[in-house]
Design a protein around this motif. Structure first.
Motif, PDB file in Angstrom:
ATOM      1  N   LEU A 294       0.844  -1.190   0.000  1.00 32.81           N
ATOM      2  CA  LEU A 294       0.000   0.000   0.000  1.00 32.81           C
ATOM      3  C   LEU A 294       0.882   1.244   0.000  1.00 32.81           C
ATOM      4  O   LEU A 294       2.082   1.179   0.279  1.00 32.81           O
ATOM      5  CB  LEU A 294      -0.980  -0.002   1.178  1.00 32.81           C
ATOM      6  CG  LEU A 294      -0.485  -0.280   2.592  1.00 32.81           C
ATOM      7  CD1 LEU A 294       0.099   0.986   3.198  1.00 32.81           C
ATOM      8  CD2 LEU A 294      -1.626  -0.776   3.458  1.00 32.81           C
ATOM      9  N   VAL A 295       0.272   2.381  -0.322  1.00 35.48           N
ATOM     10  CA  VAL A 295       1.002   3.642  -0.479  1.00 35.48           C
ATOM     11  C   VAL A 295       0.520   4.637   0.562  1.00 35.48           C
ATOM     12  O   VAL A 295      -0.689   4.829   0.743  1.00 35.48           O
ATOM     13  CB  VAL A 295       0.804   4.221  -1.893  1.00 35.48           C
ATOM     14  CG1 VAL A 295       1.498   5.573  -2.029  1.00 35.48           C
ATOM     15  CG2 VAL A 295       1.323   3.250  -2.946  1.00 35.48           C
ATOM     16  N   ILE A 296       1.473   5.263   1.264  1.00 30.25           N
ATOM     17  CA  ILE A 296       1.179   6.328   2.215  1.00 30.25           C
ATOM     18  C   ILE A 296       2.143   7.476   1.942  1.00 30.25           C
ATOM     19  O   ILE A 296       3.363   7.293   2.010  1.00 30.25           O
ATOM     20  CB  ILE A 296       1.332   5.851   3.679  1.00 30.25           C
ATOM     21  CG1 ILE A 296       0.392   4.685   3.973  1.00 30.25           C
ATOM     22  CG2 ILE A 296       1.080   7.000   4.649  1.00 30.25           C
ATOM     23  CD1 ILE A 296       0.608   4.046   5.327  1.00 30.25           C
TER      24      ILE A 296
ATOM     25  N   LEU B 254      -5.958  -3.743   6.563  1.00 24.52           N
ATOM     26  CA  LEU B 254      -4.869  -3.564   5.615  1.00 24.52           C
ATOM     27  C   LEU B 254      -5.199  -4.216   4.279  1.00 24.52           C
ATOM     28  O   LEU B 254      -4.920  -3.662   3.210  1.00 24.52           O
ATOM     29  CB  LEU B 254      -3.572  -4.168   6.172  1.00 24.52           C
ATOM     30  CG  LEU B 254      -2.997  -3.489   7.426  1.00 24.52           C
ATOM     31  CD1 LEU B 254      -1.722  -4.194   7.854  1.00 24.52           C
ATOM     32  CD2 LEU B 254      -2.712  -2.023   7.163  1.00 24.52           C
ATOM     33  N   ASN B 255      -5.801  -5.379   4.333  1.00 20.69           N
ATOM     34  CA  ASN B 255      -6.147  -6.084   3.107  1.00 20.69           C
ATOM     35  C   ASN B 255      -7.130  -5.283   2.256  1.00 20.69           C
ATOM     36  O   ASN B 255      -7.085  -5.326   1.026  1.00 20.69           O
ATOM     37  CB  ASN B 255      -6.743  -7.455   3.443  1.00 20.69           C
ATOM     38  CG  ASN B 255      -6.889  -8.326   2.218  1.00 20.69           C
ATOM     39  OD1 ASN B 255      -6.011  -8.381   1.362  1.00 20.69           O
ATOM     40  ND2 ASN B 255      -8.006  -9.027   2.118  1.00 20.69           N
ATOM     41  N   HIS B 256      -8.019  -4.537   2.916  1.00 17.94           N
ATOM     42  CA  HIS B 256      -9.006  -3.740   2.190  1.00 17.94           C
ATOM     43  C   HIS B 256      -8.349  -2.623   1.374  1.00 17.94           C
ATOM     44  O   HIS B 256      -8.947  -2.116   0.422  1.00 17.94           O
ATOM     45  CB  HIS B 256     -10.018  -3.131   3.156  1.00 17.94           C
ATOM     46  CG  HIS B 256     -10.891  -4.147   3.834  1.00 17.94           C
ATOM     47  ND1 HIS B 256     -11.038  -5.430   3.372  1.00 17.94           N
ATOM     48  CD2 HIS B 256     -11.674  -4.067   4.953  1.00 17.94           C
ATOM     49  CE1 HIS B 256     -11.860  -6.095   4.172  1.00 17.94           C
ATOM     50  NE2 HIS B 256     -12.260  -5.300   5.125  1.00 17.94           N
ATOM     51  N   TYR B 257      -7.143  -2.204   1.773  1.00 20.63           N
ATOM     52  CA  TYR B 257      -6.443  -1.136   1.052  1.00 20.63           C
ATOM     53  C   TYR B 257      -5.208  -1.628   0.308  1.00 20.63           C
ATOM     54  O   TYR B 257      -4.416  -0.823  -0.178  1.00 20.63           O
ATOM     55  CB  TYR B 257      -6.056  -0.010   2.018  1.00 20.63           C
ATOM     56  CG  TYR B 257      -7.131   1.040   2.115  1.00 20.63           C
ATOM     57  CD1 TYR B 257      -7.143   2.132   1.239  1.00 20.63           C
ATOM     58  CD2 TYR B 257      -8.152   0.930   3.040  1.00 20.63           C
ATOM     59  CE1 TYR B 257      -8.143   3.087   1.305  1.00 20.63           C
ATOM     60  CE2 TYR B 257      -9.158   1.872   3.110  1.00 20.63           C
ATOM     61  CZ  TYR B 257      -9.152   2.951   2.247  1.00 20.63           C
ATOM     62  OH  TYR B 257     -10.154   3.886   2.302  1.00 20.63           O
ATOM     63  N   ALA B 258      -5.038  -2.932   0.209  1.00 18.44           N
ATOM     64  CA  ALA B 258      -3.888  -3.477  -0.508  1.00 18.44           C
ATOM     65  C   ALA B 258      -3.949  -3.070  -1.977  1.00 18.44           C
ATOM     66  O   ALA B 258      -4.988  -3.172  -2.622  1.00 18.44           O
ATOM     67  CB  ALA B 258      -3.868  -4.997  -0.386  1.00 18.44           C
ATOM     68  N   GLY B 259      -2.818  -2.578  -2.490  1.00 18.78           N
ATOM     69  CA  GLY B 259      -2.746  -2.133  -3.869  1.00 18.78           C
ATOM     70  C   GLY B 259      -3.309  -0.753  -4.106  1.00 18.78           C
ATOM     71  O   GLY B 259      -3.440  -0.317  -5.253  1.00 18.78           O
ATOM     72  N   GLU B 260      -3.630  -0.024  -3.025  1.00 18.90           N
ATOM     73  CA  GLU B 260      -4.256   1.286  -3.154  1.00 18.90           C
ATOM     74  C   GLU B 260      -3.466   2.347  -2.390  1.00 18.90           C
ATOM     75  O   GLU B 260      -2.565   2.032  -1.604  1.00 18.90           O
ATOM     76  CB  GLU B 260      -5.688   1.256  -2.590  1.00 18.90           C
ATOM     77  CG  GLU B 260      -6.614   0.276  -3.271  1.00 18.90           C
ATOM     78  CD  GLU B 260      -7.994   0.288  -2.643  1.00 18.90           C
ATOM     79  OE1 GLU B 260      -8.352   1.294  -1.978  1.00 18.90           O
ATOM     80  OE2 GLU B 260      -8.732  -0.708  -2.800  1.00 18.90           O
ATOM     81  N   ASP B 261      -3.847   3.604  -2.604  1.00 20.59           N
ATOM     82  CA  ASP B 261      -3.316   4.696  -1.786  1.00 20.59           C
ATOM     83  C   ASP B 261      -4.085   4.727  -0.469  1.00 20.59           C
ATOM     84  O   ASP B 261      -5.320   4.805  -0.461  1.00 20.59           O
ATOM     85  CB  ASP B 261      -3.475   6.034  -2.508  1.00 20.59           C
ATOM     86  CG  ASP B 261      -2.971   7.186  -1.652  1.00 20.59           C
ATOM     87  OD1 ASP B 261      -1.748   7.374  -1.599  1.00 20.59           O
ATOM     88  OD2 ASP B 261      -3.802   7.865  -1.028  1.00 20.59           O
ATOM     89  N   ALA B 262      -3.371   4.662   0.641  1.00 24.68           N
ATOM     90  CA  ALA B 262      -3.993   4.616   1.965  1.00 24.68           C
ATOM     91  C   ALA B 262      -3.651   5.851   2.789  1.00 24.68           C
ATOM     92  O   ALA B 262      -3.797   5.839   4.010  1.00 24.68           O
ATOM     93  CB  ALA B 262      -3.558   3.351   2.704  1.00 24.68           C
TER      94      ALA B 262
ATOM     95  N   PHE C 190      -5.000   6.466   6.572  1.00 18.85           N
ATOM     96  CA  PHE C 190      -3.921   6.421   7.555  1.00 18.85           C
ATOM     97  C   PHE C 190      -3.987   7.644   8.457  1.00 18.85           C
ATOM     98  O   PHE C 190      -3.890   7.541   9.688  1.00 18.85           O
ATOM     99  CB  PHE C 190      -2.574   6.351   6.838  1.00 18.85           C
ATOM    100  CG  PHE C 190      -1.383   6.443   7.748  1.00 18.85           C
ATOM    101  CD1 PHE C 190      -0.950   5.337   8.459  1.00 18.85           C
ATOM    102  CD2 PHE C 190      -0.700   7.639   7.912  1.00 18.85           C
ATOM    103  CE1 PHE C 190       0.148   5.421   9.304  1.00 18.85           C
ATOM    104  CE2 PHE C 190       0.395   7.735   8.744  1.00 18.85           C
ATOM    105  CZ  PHE C 190       0.824   6.616   9.445  1.00 18.85           C
ATOM    106  N   ARG C 191      -4.146   8.822   7.881  1.00 21.32           N
ATOM    107  CA  ARG C 191      -4.229  10.043   8.678  1.00 21.32           C
ATOM    108  C   ARG C 191      -5.464  10.048   9.563  1.00 21.32           C
ATOM    109  O   ARG C 191      -5.423  10.508  10.709  1.00 21.32           O
ATOM    110  CB  ARG C 191      -4.263  11.254   7.751  1.00 21.32           C
ATOM    111  CG  ARG C 191      -2.964  11.530   7.014  1.00 21.32           C
ATOM    112  CD  ARG C 191      -3.175  12.622   5.985  1.00 21.32           C
ATOM    113  NE  ARG C 191      -1.960  12.932   5.245  1.00 21.32           N
ATOM    114  CZ  ARG C 191      -1.939  13.626   4.119  1.00 21.32           C
ATOM    115  NH1 ARG C 191      -3.078  14.072   3.611  1.00 21.32           N
ATOM    116  NH2 ARG C 191      -0.801  13.874   3.502  1.00 21.32           N
ATOM    117  N   ALA C 192      -6.567   9.545   9.029  1.00 25.53           N
ATOM    118  CA  ALA C 192      -7.816   9.571   9.791  1.00 25.53           C
ATOM    119  C   ALA C 192      -7.794   8.631  10.983  1.00 25.53           C
ATOM    120  O   ALA C 192      -8.345   8.942  12.044  1.00 25.53           O
ATOM    121  CB  ALA C 192      -8.990   9.225   8.877  1.00 25.53           C
ATOM    122  N   MET C 193      -7.147   7.474  10.826  1.00 30.47           N
ATOM    123  CA  MET C 193      -7.208   6.446  11.862  1.00 30.47           C
ATOM    124  C   MET C 193      -6.024   6.472  12.821  1.00 30.47           C
ATOM    125  O   MET C 193      -6.029   5.770  13.822  1.00 30.47           O
ATOM    126  CB  MET C 193      -7.280   5.054  11.207  1.00 30.47           C
ATOM    127  CG  MET C 193      -8.437   4.871  10.248  1.00 30.47           C
ATOM    128  SD  MET C 193     -10.065   5.066  11.016  1.00 30.47           S
ATOM    129  CE  MET C 193     -10.136   3.572  12.011  1.00 30.47           C
TER     130      MET C 193
END
Length: 418
Positions: free
Chosen positions: A77-79, A100-108, A112-115
């Motif tokens: 994932l990308v942060i 984490l799996n829900h955001y795999a391969g995506e921009d997180a 990340f900032r929200a949680m």
């Protein structure tokens, strides 16, 4: 194409990058570098002098490459444009592996900032997982996402951040396990998934109510076409009052919590939940006996259940439900939630969860601050063409039943289709 990025210490010890490979460097398939002795010696030589931090070489990746790593055992994932391989660490993630799996391969970045209200601390865990960064020509987010809608975590962050400590963790255990009799871990892992992917099937566990209820537009059609009829879904909007409201807490949540605690061996939660029942039996056992105390426990949960069901479901069930569309953070939250009009009674009755949109955008924000940020969120939604839904409470109650009735009609049409 995977390019190479090198982090190099400058004269002041800061890290600077340049697009250049080490001499003698070789490459494996999928862009993973491998170095021989000559390259390692070269790296050590350049790390000498005024530089006190050894240089770390990073790969540079395109979105096409990153999006291939979205499997259960292969998660990138990308942060903030940095690429992280969280595959081996996912099981230790405090929020649970599935988040984490829900955001795999995506921009997180936004989630990340929200949680994570204290990202500097989390960086200690991220550092070993860093494998590269986005190539210079790549957008910070996937191309179809609206990057301009990410201002909120920056502009109103001072309303969201609060100090976390071990006492927050203990207090959460005390409230959920000792006062409510539910597993804190079960609630966290379930609720985190709901927050990061609300109303996204099957990633949001809150909308997977089968076989009792069919929600949204696609699930009823799917059940209908497969001729699945565990119960008469045509009447689900009616038995919502008889089943959903009174039994959500004393039956559904309690049984699921106990099942998860047992199967996943949450021994600390089991001990805390045991203290809930011990406290009840010590306090009321002498007056009502064992059977009477059990009835009292479930009577309290039975009375609490309609309030929980209404407050949580009136802002979600009537809203959009879909499979994964990989939308930006703002769109994902606003399309799946709605607000209830502000008033002294509504604020008190819902515990400020009538601001459900703001609650989803800023899950760590103290609830009494929601009304302060609401005008900013409303204006941002108008700017980007997103409908900011704000409705009276009684209408919201009715919308639950109307949404269930609409889903039931879709099931009927699909089920009896010849």
């Amino acid at each position: 194409m995977t390019m190479k990025f090198e982090e190099k210490c400058g004269d002041n010890g800061s890290l600077v990058g340049r697009n250049q490979s080490y001499p003698g460097e070789k490459h494996q398939p999928k862009g993973k570098p491998v170095t021989n002795g000559e390259a390692e010696f070269y790296a050590k030589q350049e790390a000498n002098g005024k530089c006190s931090v050894p240089r770390k070489r990073l790969n540079m990746y395109t979105w096409q490459e990153i999006q291939r790593h979205n499997q259960e055992a292969d998660q990138w994932l990308v942060i903030n444009r940095k690429v992280y391989n969280v595959s081996s660490w996912a099981d230790r993630h405090p929020g649970g592996r599935r988040v984490l799996n829900h955001y795999a391969g995506e921009d997180a970045t936004d989630v990340f900032r929200a949680m994570h209200p204290e990202p500097d601390i989390v960086q200690l865990y991220l550092k070993p997982l860093l494998i590269g960064e986005l190539a210079p020509g790549e957008h910070s987010q996937e191309r179809h996402k609206n990057a301009q809608s990410s201002f909120l975590q920056h502009d109103v962050g001072h309303l969201s951040i609060f100090k976390k400590s071990k006492w927050n963790h203990v207090m959460h255990k005390f409230v959920m396990c000792h006062l409510k009799g539910l597993s804190a871990n079960w609630w966290n892992y379930r609720h985190f998934q709901h927050h990061v992917k609300p109303n996204i099937y099957p990633k949001d566990p809150d909308i997977d109510m089968g076989p009792l209820f069919l929600l949204g537009d696609s699930q009823p059609v799917k059940y209908g076409k497969k001729k699945i009829k565990y119960i008469n879904y045509e009447k689900q909007h009616l038995y919502f009052y008889m089943v959903g409201l009174p039994l959500l807490m004393p039956v559904y949540f309690n049984l699921q919590s106990m099942q998860v605690m047992y199967l996943r061996r949450y021994w600390v939660d089991i001990a805390w939940v045991s203290s809930f029942y011990i406290r009840y039996f010590i306090t009321f056992g002498p007056y009502y006996g064992i059977f009477g105390t059990v009835l009292l426990i479930y009577l309290v949960k039975f009375l609490e259940s309609p309030w929980i069901a209404y407050v949580t479901q009136m802002s979600h069930i009537p809203m959009r439900m879909s499979t994964e569309e990989n939308r930006d953070w703002l769109s994902t939250q606003v399309l799946a939630t709605c607000n209830i009009e502000q008033s002294f009674f509504n604020d008190w009755f819902t515990g400020h969860l009538n601001f459900q949109i703001e609650h989803h955008l800023f899950p760590t924000m103290p609830r009494h601050n929601y009304h302060k940020v609401a005008p900013l969120v409303r204006s941002l939604c108008a700017k980007h063409g997103l409908q900011y839904v704000n409705k009276p409470m009684l209408r919201a109650f009715g919308d639950i039943v109307r949404a269930l009735k609409k889903s039931a009609a879709l099931w009927v049409d699909a089920y009896y289709e010849t």
